[in-house]
Scaffold this motif. Structure first.
Motif, PDB file in Angstrom:
ATOM      1  N   ILE A  58      -4.910 -13.135  10.158  1.00  0.00           N
ATOM      2  CA  ILE A  58      -5.347 -14.339   9.433  1.00  0.00           C
ATOM      3  C   ILE A  58      -5.936 -13.689   8.248  1.00  0.00           C
ATOM      4  O   ILE A  58      -6.032 -12.581   7.881  1.00  0.00           O
ATOM      5  N   LEU A  59      -4.984 -14.794   7.613  1.00  0.00           N
ATOM      6  CA  LEU A  59      -5.359 -13.981   5.313  1.00  0.00           C
ATOM      7  C   LEU A  59      -5.782 -15.895   5.717  1.00  0.00           C
ATOM      8  O   LEU A  59      -5.608 -16.760   5.589  1.00  0.00           O
ATOM      9  N   LYS A  60      -6.910 -16.080   4.453  1.00  0.00           N
ATOM     10  CA  LYS A  60      -7.615 -16.954   4.076  1.00  0.00           C
ATOM     11  C   LYS A  60      -7.135 -16.723   3.137  1.00  0.00           C
ATOM     12  O   LYS A  60      -7.494 -16.370   2.638  1.00  0.00           O
ATOM     13  N   LEU A  61      -6.883 -17.725   1.921  1.00  0.00           N
ATOM     14  CA  LEU A  61      -6.301 -18.275   0.425  1.00  0.00           C
ATOM     15  C   LEU A  61      -7.312 -19.036  -0.063  1.00  0.00           C
ATOM     16  O   LEU A  61      -7.631 -19.851   0.383  1.00  0.00           O
ATOM     17  N   PRO A  62      -7.658 -18.363  -1.232  1.00  0.00           N
ATOM     18  CA  PRO A  62      -8.682 -19.344  -2.075  1.00  0.00           C
ATOM     19  C   PRO A  62      -8.254 -20.324  -2.801  1.00  0.00           C
ATOM     20  O   PRO A  62      -6.496 -20.416  -3.018  1.00  0.00           O
ATOM     21  N   ALA A  63      -8.675 -21.780  -3.788  1.00  0.00           N
ATOM     22  CA  ALA A  63      -8.060 -22.664  -3.212  1.00  0.00           C
ATOM     23  C   ALA A  63      -7.732 -22.074  -5.278  1.00  0.00           C
ATOM     24  O   ALA A  63      -6.359 -23.241  -5.615  1.00  0.00           O
ATOM     25  N   ASN A  64      -8.048 -21.227  -5.987  1.00  0.00           N
ATOM     26  CA  ASN A  64      -7.097 -21.188  -6.965  1.00  0.00           C
ATOM     27  C   ASN A  64      -5.425 -19.814  -6.659  1.00  0.00           C
ATOM     28  O   ASN A  64      -5.645 -19.733  -7.980  1.00  0.00           O
ATOM     29  N   TYR A  65      -5.522 -19.687  -5.895  1.00  0.00           N
ATOM     30  CA  TYR A  65      -4.733 -18.480  -5.552  1.00  0.00           C
ATOM     31  C   TYR A  65      -2.907 -19.044  -6.364  1.00  0.00           C
ATOM     32  O   TYR A  65      -3.032 -21.059  -5.732  1.00  0.00           O
ATOM     33  N   SER A  66      -2.268 -18.854  -6.643  1.00  0.00           N
ATOM     34  CA  SER A  66      -0.919 -19.657  -6.776  1.00  0.00           C
ATOM     35  C   SER A  66      -0.097 -17.861  -6.737  1.00  0.00           C
ATOM     36  O   SER A  66      -0.476 -17.163  -7.122  1.00  0.00           O
ATOM     37  N   LYS A  67       1.014 -18.691  -6.422  1.00  0.00           N
ATOM     38  CA  LYS A  67       2.207 -17.349  -6.184  1.00  0.00           C
ATOM     39  C   LYS A  67       2.812 -16.881  -7.236  1.00  0.00           C
ATOM     40  O   LYS A  67       2.838 -15.314  -7.158  1.00  0.00           O
ATOM     41  N   ASN A  68       2.491 -17.393  -7.984  1.00  0.00           N
ATOM     42  CA  ASN A  68       3.154 -16.811  -9.518  1.00  0.00           C
ATOM     43  C   ASN A  68       1.896 -16.836 -10.733  1.00  0.00           C
ATOM     44  O   ASN A  68       2.717 -16.127 -12.459  1.00  0.00           O
ATOM     45  N   GLY A  69       0.311 -17.204 -10.846  1.00  0.00           N
ATOM     46  CA  GLY A  69      -0.600 -16.750 -11.653  1.00  0.00           C
ATOM     47  C   GLY A  69      -0.527 -15.576 -11.846  1.00  0.00           C
ATOM     48  O   GLY A  69      -0.123 -14.501 -10.606  1.00  0.00           O
ATOM     49  N   LYS A  70      -2.445 -15.323 -12.077  1.00  0.00           N
ATOM     50  CA  LYS A  70      -3.086 -14.427 -12.485  1.00  0.00           C
ATOM     51  C   LYS A  70      -3.142 -13.691 -10.517  1.00  0.00           C
ATOM     52  O   LYS A  70      -3.634 -14.976  -9.837  1.00  0.00           O
ATOM     53  N   PRO A  71      -3.227 -12.842 -10.200  1.00  0.00           N
ATOM     54  CA  PRO A  71      -2.825 -12.059  -8.450  1.00  0.00           C
ATOM     55  C   PRO A  71      -4.746 -12.392  -8.989  1.00  0.00           C
ATOM     56  O   PRO A  71      -6.004 -12.435  -9.319  1.00  0.00           O
ATOM     57  N   VAL A  72      -4.978 -12.566  -6.657  1.00  0.00           N
ATOM     58  CA  VAL A  72      -6.630 -12.788  -6.442  1.00  0.00           C
ATOM     59  C   VAL A  72      -6.967 -11.360  -5.895  1.00  0.00           C
ATOM     60  O   VAL A  72      -5.985 -10.453  -5.378  1.00  0.00           O
ATOM     61  N   ARG A  73      -8.115 -10.972  -5.761  1.00  0.00           N
ATOM     62  CA  ARG A  73      -8.998 -10.312  -4.994  1.00  0.00           C
ATOM     63  C   ARG A  73      -8.455 -10.167  -3.706  1.00  0.00           C
ATOM     64  O   ARG A  73      -8.142 -11.335  -2.966  1.00  0.00           O
ATOM     65  N   LEU A  74      -8.468  -9.201  -2.795  1.00  0.00           N
ATOM     66  CA  LEU A  74      -8.225  -9.355  -0.930  1.00  0.00           C
ATOM     67  C   LEU A  74      -9.245  -8.725  -0.290  1.00  0.00           C
ATOM     68  O   LEU A  74      -9.549  -7.777  -1.479  1.00  0.00           O
ATOM     69  N   VAL A  75     -10.228  -9.095   0.659  1.00  0.00           N
ATOM     70  CA  VAL A  75     -10.515  -8.587   1.411  1.00  0.00           C
ATOM     71  C   VAL A  75     -10.801  -8.520   2.938  1.00  0.00           C
ATOM     72  O   VAL A  75     -10.556 -10.022   3.045  1.00  0.00           O
ATOM     73  N   TYR A  76     -11.415  -7.456   3.343  1.00  0.00           N
ATOM     74  CA  TYR A  76     -10.999  -6.802   4.479  1.00  0.00           C
ATOM     75  C   TYR A  76     -12.015  -7.912   5.323  1.00  0.00           C
ATOM     76  O   TYR A  76     -12.570  -6.375   5.168  1.00  0.00           O
ATOM     77  N   MET A  77     -11.735  -8.437   6.671  1.00  0.00           N
ATOM     78  CA  MET A  77     -13.424  -8.540   7.589  1.00  0.00           C
ATOM     79  C   MET A  77     -13.132  -8.522   7.960  1.00  0.00           C
ATOM     80  O   MET A  77     -12.679  -8.683   9.283  1.00  0.00           O
ATOM     81  N   ALA A  78     -13.343  -7.231   8.779  1.00  0.00           N
ATOM     82  CA  ALA A  78     -13.848  -6.682  10.289  1.00  0.00           C
ATOM     83  C   ALA A  78     -14.422  -7.180  10.877  1.00  0.00           C
ATOM     84  O   ALA A  78     -15.722  -7.163  10.762  1.00  0.00           O
ATOM     85  N   HIS A  79     -14.345  -8.396  12.122  1.00  0.00           N
ATOM     86  CA  HIS A  79     -14.823  -8.149  13.199  1.00  0.00           C
ATOM     87  C   HIS A  79     -15.861  -7.450  14.093  1.00  0.00           C
ATOM     88  O   HIS A  79     -15.291  -6.385  14.166  1.00  0.00           O
ATOM     89  N   GLY A  80     -16.508  -7.683  14.337  1.00  0.00           N
ATOM     90  CA  GLY A  80     -17.492  -7.606  15.027  1.00  0.00           C
ATOM     91  C   GLY A  80     -16.996  -8.092  17.167  1.00  0.00           C
ATOM     92  O   GLY A  80     -15.756  -7.981  16.847  1.00  0.00           O
ATOM     93  N   ALA A  81     -17.287  -7.356  17.658  1.00  0.00           N
ATOM     94  CA  ALA A  81     -17.539  -7.470  19.308  1.00  0.00           C
ATOM     95  C   ALA A  81     -17.537  -9.162  19.849  1.00  0.00           C
ATOM     96  O   ALA A  81     -17.187  -9.078  21.086  1.00  0.00           O
TER      97      ALA A  81
END
Length: 304
Positions: A58-81
């Motif tokens: 799954i990927l969730k993008l922030p509201a300010n995401y733009s395909k051609n604008g400034k790149p956004v930072r990415l976080v890998y969030m590893a789930h629990g059991a």
């Protein structure tokens, strides 16, 4: 996407890859699949078709995401059991720990980590997370270097990911993490399936979960990876700054391994912060308003 309504996505079912409009991407969870090898070979880039498994991501993008604008930072969030990623749901969607990150312009992703929700931070989960990262980098406007978070069992998944892909990781945060497969998980299993899951995901000879096989987890037990005795104390090298939040009375995942993790890293001159909370609630592994704000501030500390 000309000729299609913005809410329609074209799914390439055989790979799980798809195209999605920017507007829709900002409004919906983006579920996709990555092919991983279920073989226990370190060289699994070209596995036989009999061993390929299409893992959920799954990927969730922030509201300010733009395909051609400034790149956004990415976080890998590893789930629990408690729950992972299906083809249409994500366990961590139930909790607010992701919200402050999204609101502050961070994109986030997770993977199931193989056919078991209890992926125990093994080869399958690390392989899947890295393949998901590569897919996201190829298809979305995100920075190369990422942050990593691990929650309960996800402590093991995220730490093993950091060890193997530290060149792309900026910093690491964890809530009530599993950092010792033997002391925290095998000796104190949280579910009846936990020991069997360890045996399966770490390729024990005996898959029943009745016999501990330390040689099978060598290199995959975070507390012991890159840890050695210098004759006076245990010393660990850890490649990135890390911060951990843990309840002192947590009986599901005890705090002892977190304390040792910190001590060993500091003995080696590394950076590890631990926020000990007066709580016996393992539910803190899914966050609290204070912890979630502090996680955001920890990531922001790096000025990125």
């Amino acid at each position: 996407m000309n000729g299609f309504h913005p809410s329609i996505r074209i799914v390439l079912a055989w790979t799980g890859w798809f195209l999605l409009s920017d507007a829709t991407a900002q409004q919906k969870d983006i579920f996709f699949k990555v092919p991983i090898s279920l073989r226990f070979s370190e060289n699994a880039e070209n596995p036989g078709s009999d061993s390929i498994y299409q893992d959920n991501a799954i990927l969730k993008l922030p509201a300010n995401y733009s395909k051609n604008g400034k790149p956004v930072r990415l976080v890998y969030m590893a789930h629990g059991a408690g729950g992972g990623v299906t083809d249409s749901t994500w366990f961590l969607n139930k909790f607010a720990l992701k919200d402050s990150l999204l609101a502050n312009g961070y994109a986030i992703f997770d993977v199931n980590g193989g056919p078991l929700v209890e992926n125990m931070g093994g080869r399958w989960s690390v392989q899947s997370a890295f393949k998901a990262y590569r897919y996201i980098r190829k298809n979305f406007n995100v920075h190369e270097k990422i942050f990593v978070g691990g929650f309960s069992m996800g402590g093991c998944s995220s730490a093993n990911f950091v060890y193997r892909h530290s060149n792309i990781v900026i910093a690491h945060g964890m809530y009530s993490p599993v950092l010792d497969l033997y002391g925290q998980a095998w000796q104190n299993p949280w579910l009846r399936t936990t020991r069997k899951a360890i045996a399966e995901t770490h390729n024990f000879r005996n898959k029943t979960g009745t016999v501990w096989e330390p040689e099978s987890v060598k290199g995959w037990n975070p507390l012991l990876v890159s840890t050695f005795d210098n004759g006076e104390e245990s010393v660990k090298t850890y490649p990135v700054p890390v911060k951990i939040w843990h309840g002192t009375g947590d009986r599901v995942v005890t705090i002892s391994a977190t304390r040792n993790f910190k001590k060993y890293i500091e003995n080696g001159g590394g950076e590890c912060e631990v926020s000990e909370m007066d709580s016996d609630d393992h539910g803190l592994s899914c966050g609290s308003p204070e912890m979630n704000h502090e996680l955001l501030l920890f990531f922001k500390r790096f000025g990125l």
